[in-house]
Design a protein around this motif. Structure first.
Motif, PDB file in Angstrom:
ATOM      1  N   GLY A 136      18.838  74.460  23.126  1.00 56.13           N
ATOM      2  CA  GLY A 136      20.083  75.696  22.881  1.00 56.13           C
ATOM      3  C   GLY A 136      20.969  74.815  21.994  1.00 56.13           C
ATOM      4  N   ARG A 137      22.240  75.245  22.973  1.00 58.57           N
ATOM      5  CA  ARG A 137      23.398  74.724  22.194  1.00 58.57           C
ATOM      6  C   ARG A 137      23.627  73.272  22.160  1.00 58.57           C
ATOM      7  NH1 ARG A 137      28.867  72.902  24.133  1.00 58.57           N
ATOM      8  NH2 ARG A 137      28.225  73.127  26.289  1.00 58.57           N
ATOM      9  N   TYR A 138      23.148  72.342  23.380  1.00 61.30           N
ATOM     10  CA  TYR A 138      23.249  70.856  23.166  1.00 61.30           C
ATOM     11  C   TYR A 138      22.199  70.465  22.139  1.00 61.30           C
ATOM     12  CZ  TYR A 138      25.850  71.248  27.407  1.00 61.30           C
ATOM     13  OH  TYR A 138      26.854  71.612  28.291  1.00 61.30           O
ATOM     14  N   LEU A 139      20.956  70.960  21.924  1.00 61.81           N
ATOM     15  CA  LEU A 139      20.270  70.784  20.946  1.00 61.81           C
ATOM     16  C   LEU A 139      20.773  70.677  19.617  1.00 61.81           C
ATOM     17  CD1 LEU A 139      17.271  69.573  20.044  1.00 61.81           C
ATOM     18  CD2 LEU A 139      16.661  71.983  19.907  1.00 61.81           C
ATOM     19  N   ARG A 140      21.308  71.890  19.270  1.00 60.09           N
ATOM     20  CA  ARG A 140      22.118  72.234  18.191  1.00 60.09           C
ATOM     21  C   ARG A 140      23.305  70.979  17.657  1.00 60.09           C
ATOM     22  NH1 ARG A 140      21.799  77.297  19.570  1.00 60.09           N
ATOM     23  NH2 ARG A 140      23.986  77.365  20.112  1.00 60.09           N
ATOM     24  N   GLN A 141      24.104  71.001  18.507  1.00 59.83           N
ATOM     25  CA  GLN A 141      25.223  69.991  18.564  1.00 59.83           C
ATOM     26  C   GLN A 141      24.555  68.618  18.328  1.00 59.83           C
ATOM     27  OE1 GLN A 141      27.183  70.460  22.158  1.00 59.83           O
ATOM     28  NE2 GLN A 141      28.974  71.622  20.968  1.00 59.83           N
ATOM     29  N   PHE A 142      23.642  67.930  19.010  1.00 55.41           N
ATOM     30  CA  PHE A 142      22.907  66.836  18.830  1.00 55.41           C
ATOM     31  C   PHE A 142      22.396  66.723  17.383  1.00 55.41           C
ATOM     32  CE2 PHE A 142      19.546  63.640  19.355  1.00 55.41           C
ATOM     33  CZ  PHE A 142      20.139  62.586  19.739  1.00 55.41           C
ATOM     34  N   VAL A 143      21.568  67.551  17.135  1.00 55.02           N
ATOM     35  CA  VAL A 143      20.826  67.428  15.892  1.00 55.02           C
ATOM     36  C   VAL A 143      21.870  67.641  14.757  1.00 55.02           C
ATOM     37  CG1 VAL A 143      19.278  68.803  14.207  1.00 55.02           C
ATOM     38  CG2 VAL A 143      18.838  68.405  16.518  1.00 55.02           C
ATOM     39  N   ASP A 144      22.689  68.526  14.708  1.00 59.65           N
ATOM     40  CA  ASP A 144      24.068  68.491  13.694  1.00 59.65           C
ATOM     41  C   ASP A 144      24.602  67.127  13.349  1.00 59.65           C
ATOM     42  OD1 ASP A 144      23.182  71.039  13.122  1.00 59.65           O
ATOM     43  OD2 ASP A 144      25.045  71.922  14.165  1.00 59.65           O
ATOM     44  N   ALA A 145      24.871  66.566  14.852  1.00 55.93           N
ATOM     45  CA  ALA A 145      25.604  65.258  14.792  1.00 55.93           C
ATOM     46  C   ALA A 145      24.705  64.152  14.075  1.00 55.93           C
ATOM     47  CB  ALA A 145      26.251  64.847  15.986  1.00 55.93           C
ATOM     48  N   VAL A 146      23.489  64.100  14.309  1.00 53.12           N
ATOM     49  CA  VAL A 146      22.595  63.192  13.708  1.00 53.12           C
ATOM     50  C   VAL A 146      22.284  63.639  12.306  1.00 53.12           C
ATOM     51  CG1 VAL A 146      20.282  62.462  13.903  1.00 53.12           C
ATOM     52  CG2 VAL A 146      21.454  62.797  16.005  1.00 53.12           C
ATOM     53  N   GLU A 147      22.200  64.689  11.924  1.00 56.97           N
ATOM     54  CA  GLU A 147      22.082  65.052  10.577  1.00 56.97           C
ATOM     55  C   GLU A 147      23.197  64.593   9.761  1.00 56.97           C
ATOM     56  OE1 GLU A 147      20.443  68.751   8.189  1.00 56.97           O
ATOM     57  OE2 GLU A 147      21.446  69.165   9.672  1.00 56.97           O
ATOM     58  N   ALA A 148      24.452  64.683  10.220  1.00 60.56           N
ATOM     59  CA  ALA A 148      25.698  64.414   9.657  1.00 60.56           C
ATOM     60  C   ALA A 148      25.889  62.949   9.632  1.00 60.56           C
ATOM     61  CB  ALA A 148      27.027  65.075  10.493  1.00 60.56           C
ATOM     62  N   GLY A 149      25.035  61.978  10.477  1.00 62.05           N
ATOM     63  CA  GLY A 149      25.345  60.678  10.564  1.00 62.05           C
ATOM     64  C   GLY A 149      26.378  60.189  11.819  1.00 62.05           C
ATOM     65  N   ASP A 150      26.737  61.232  12.721  1.00 62.98           N
ATOM     66  CA  ASP A 150      27.739  60.842  13.752  1.00 62.98           C
ATOM     67  C   ASP A 150      27.007  60.416  14.806  1.00 62.98           C
ATOM     68  OD1 ASP A 150      29.848  60.967  15.094  1.00 62.98           O
ATOM     69  OD2 ASP A 150      30.382  62.970  15.128  1.00 62.98           O
ATOM     70  N   ALA A 151      26.650  59.220  15.037  1.00 55.21           N
ATOM     71  CA  ALA A 151      25.888  58.777  16.332  1.00 55.21           C
ATOM     72  C   ALA A 151      26.708  59.043  17.530  1.00 55.21           C
ATOM     73  CB  ALA A 151      25.522  57.421  16.181  1.00 55.21           C
ATOM     74  N   VAL A 152      27.992  58.823  17.330  1.00 54.27           N
ATOM     75  CA  VAL A 152      29.103  58.965  18.555  1.00 54.27           C
ATOM     76  C   VAL A 152      28.895  60.239  18.860  1.00 54.27           C
ATOM     77  CG1 VAL A 152      31.509  58.689  19.327  1.00 54.27           C
ATOM     78  CG2 VAL A 152      30.500  57.032  17.859  1.00 54.27           C
ATOM     79  N   GLY A 153      29.233  61.403  17.998  1.00 54.79           N
ATOM     80  CA  GLY A 153      28.908  62.766  18.464  1.00 54.79           C
ATOM     81  C   GLY A 153      27.793  63.310  19.105  1.00 54.79           C
ATOM     82  N   ALA A 154      26.637  62.393  18.518  1.00 63.95           N
ATOM     83  CA  ALA A 154      25.391  62.806  19.359  1.00 63.95           C
ATOM     84  C   ALA A 154      25.476  62.225  20.563  1.00 63.95           C
ATOM     85  CB  ALA A 154      24.285  62.283  18.358  1.00 63.95           C
TER      86      ALA A 154
END
Length: 181
Positions: A136-154
């Protein structure tokens, strides 16, 4: 940083020392993308298949197109070891395989992530595993962060899903391991 449309990290900034940040980015990339990072031809062919990869690299729509045949032949040469891919091909292959892996994760709809980290939440550091099955939301946020190169956000998304709100974390002291299945 190239961020996908609509991506924004909603959490407060964590202090992450530069050496730890580099380690976190390396481990996060390796955990999510594995051998697909770095333009390895054999890993890309194994993941997508030679035919599909040739189509994606060439942009062709038919097996009769010259661009498709050139891409297919180049892949064969790279796999045999008679030639090495140029830097632009490696970059293109990395982009294609990363996008394929992100799509695969999104299509599956769930992702198990486990990170062993040392976080400073007050004066005393806490070391332990932070793990959860994201959906759900957590998967979306995690994948968006990884896709953006934001390891800290993930990592922030993972800690919130785990039950530790990211606003309570002051610093990431170290990252022992990250596993994604």
């Amino acid at each position: 940083m190239n961020m996908p449309y609509g991506y924004s990290n909603e959490y407060e900034e964590w202090y992450v020392p530069p050496a730890v940040l580099e380690d976190l980015e390396d481990k996060m990339g390796q955990a999510v993308f594995g051998d697909l990072v770095g333009g390895e031809v054999s890993a890309a062919v194994e993941a997508l298949g030679k035919r599909e990869l040739a189509f994606l690299l060439s942009g062709a729509s038919s097996t009769k197109d010259r661009a498709y045949k050139n891409a297919r032949d180049n892949l064969s040469r790279y796999l045999r070891g008679t030639r090495k891919p140029r830097a632009d091909w490696k970059a293109k292959m990395t982009g294609i395989t990363r996008a394929w892996r992100i799509k695969q994760i999104r299509d599956r709809g769930r992702l198990s992530v486990r990170a062993v980290v040392t976080l400073v939440t007050s004066k005393k550091p806490w070391t332990g595993p932070v793990s959860d099955v994201l959906s759900g939301r957590y998967l979306r946020q995690f994948v968006d962060a990884v896709e953006a190169g934001d390891a800290v956000g993930a990592l922030q998304t993972l800690t919130e899903s785990y039950g530790l709100h990211p606003d309570y974390v002051l610093e990431v002291e170290s990252v022992a391991s990250i596993e994604v299945t």
